[in-house]
Design an enzyme around this catalytic site. Structure first.
Site, short mmCIF file in Angstrom:
data_model
loop_
_atom_site.label_atom_id
_atom_site.label_comp_id
_atom_site.label_asym_id
_atom_site.label_seq_id
_atom_site.Cartn_x
_atom_site.Cartn_y
_atom_site.Cartn_z
N LEU A 65 0.69 -1.22 0.02
CA LEU A 65 -0.16 -0.04 -0.15
C LEU A 65 0.84 1.25 -0.02
O LEU A 65 2.11 1.19 0.55
CB LEU A 65 -0.92 0.04 1.15
N ASP A 66 0.43 2.37 -0.59
CA ASP A 66 1.24 3.49 -0.61
C ASP A 66 1.50 3.91 0.96
O ASP A 66 0.58 3.75 1.75
CB ASP A 66 0.56 4.76 -1.32
N LYS A 67 2.28 4.86 0.93
CA LYS A 67 2.71 5.28 2.45
C LYS A 67 1.31 5.74 3.32
O LYS A 67 1.07 5.56 4.23
CB LYS A 67 3.72 6.33 2.39
N ARG A 83 -5.87 5.57 -7.40
CA ARG A 83 -5.74 7.03 -7.70
C ARG A 83 -5.63 7.45 -9.33
O ARG A 83 -5.89 8.76 -9.41
CB ARG A 83 -4.38 7.36 -6.63
#
Length: 320
Positions: free
Chosen positions: A137-139, A236
């Protein structure tokens, strides 16, 4: 990993026609194709009990056994970082990652990552690629992740992800008022001009996102997104592509858009939300050993819950 340990998994049917080394490189993404080819040529790989050549084609369904020459992979240090573990057994663990926690060490974040935390929680993960992390997962995206704890579980989960057998659903607060759900099926690759971004690019990797409306607000919509594929920044990029970017997204979201008639409380809440409003809310998969179908759910964290509550209050205040 013990020197004589072997990895066991099956070739997914959709891999039919690919070279053996190509198929294994995709199913074992943490090992280079060159290393896998060396293992094949050294007789450390079998398909249905026979030793293939790297250029041989697979038909799908073959039972693969790999005896990799692997030393301890990680030199990253273990760090005592709190983990919100939702499930753990001998084969895997499922955790709820907080926003702000980087998954893998990199140049800008050499320590303080999820990988460092996992090495502290379970030191044996040092023998697995990326400490057993099979997806990321992204930060600044929160939510559920699965981590393998054994070589067999690692290979089974990687294969399940490649075969689209792992279900991942996200909650996303997007700009604009969506009337209905839909599907975005657009290829994703590095942006041709800005290499730090991803984008919808002809010839990119296939990417499919299904979204449905959960709740409507003034100027915004809460959607639930189910992934068929797992490209970098997929949700996104896809939501921005259909002109409904995720609120707070610093890369793809554009400028902040306040709902008409926002009061000071809502304005401050929205301006104070400084990450993409994206949360991995559901994870479902077949257990790599028992085959049992397992499902986990995680509610959004406090910052996203507060943001949604402020938007609901604004709707009530308008009498919409």
């Amino acid at each position: 990993m013990p020197p004589n340990a072997s990895l066991q998994f099956d070739i997914p049917p959709e891999f039919a026609g690919r070279r053996v080394d190509q198929a294994l490189a995709q199913l074992m993404p943490d090992y280079s194709r060159t290393r896998i080819k060396d293992w094949i040529e050294a007789g450390r790989v079998t398909l249905d009990g026979r030793v293939p050549r790297p250029r041989d084609s697979v038909t799908g369904g073959e039972a693969v056994s790999v005896r990799p020459l692997v030393a301890v992979i990680h030199e990253d240090r273990a760090q005592a970082i709190a983990l919100d573990i939702r499930h753990e057994d001998d084969s895997l663990l499922v955790l709820n990652k907080p926003a702000g926690l980087v998954v893998h060490p990199a140049a800008g974040n050499p320590e303080g990552t999820l990988l460092n935390a996992l090495l502290h929680h379970a030191p044996d993960l040092a023998t697995l690629p990326r400490a057993g992390i099979v997806h990321r997962l992204d930060k600044d995206t929160s939510g559920l992740m699965v981590v393998a704890k054994t070589p067999g579980a690692h290979q089974a989960l990687v294969a399940a992800l490649a075969a689209r057998e792992v279900s991942r659903e996200y909650l996303a607060l997007v700009q604009g008022e969506l009337i209905a759900g839909g599907t975005v099926e657009e290829p994703i690759a590095r942006h041709p001009r800005d290499r730090k971004r991803m984008g919808v690019v002809p010839g990119g990797k296939p990417a499919i996102s299904h979204y449905r409306v959960i709740e409507r607000f003034v100027g915004h919509t809460l959607v639930r997104v189910a992934l068929e594929t797992g490209r970098t920044h997929q949700i996104r990029v896809h939501m921005s592509h259909i002109r409904h970017p995720i609120v707070g997204d610093p890369v793809y979201g554009g400028r902040l858009r306040l709902p008409p008639g926002s009061d000071e409380a809502l304005t401050n809440t929205m301006r104070g939300f400084r990450r993409q409003a994206l949360h991995a809310t559901r994870l479902a998969l077949a257990h790599p050993v028992s085959g049992e179908h397992l499902v986990w759910d995680a509610e959004p964290p406090d910052d996203m819950t507060t943001l949604l509550a402020a938007l609901r209050e604004h709707v009530r205040g308008r009498g919409d």
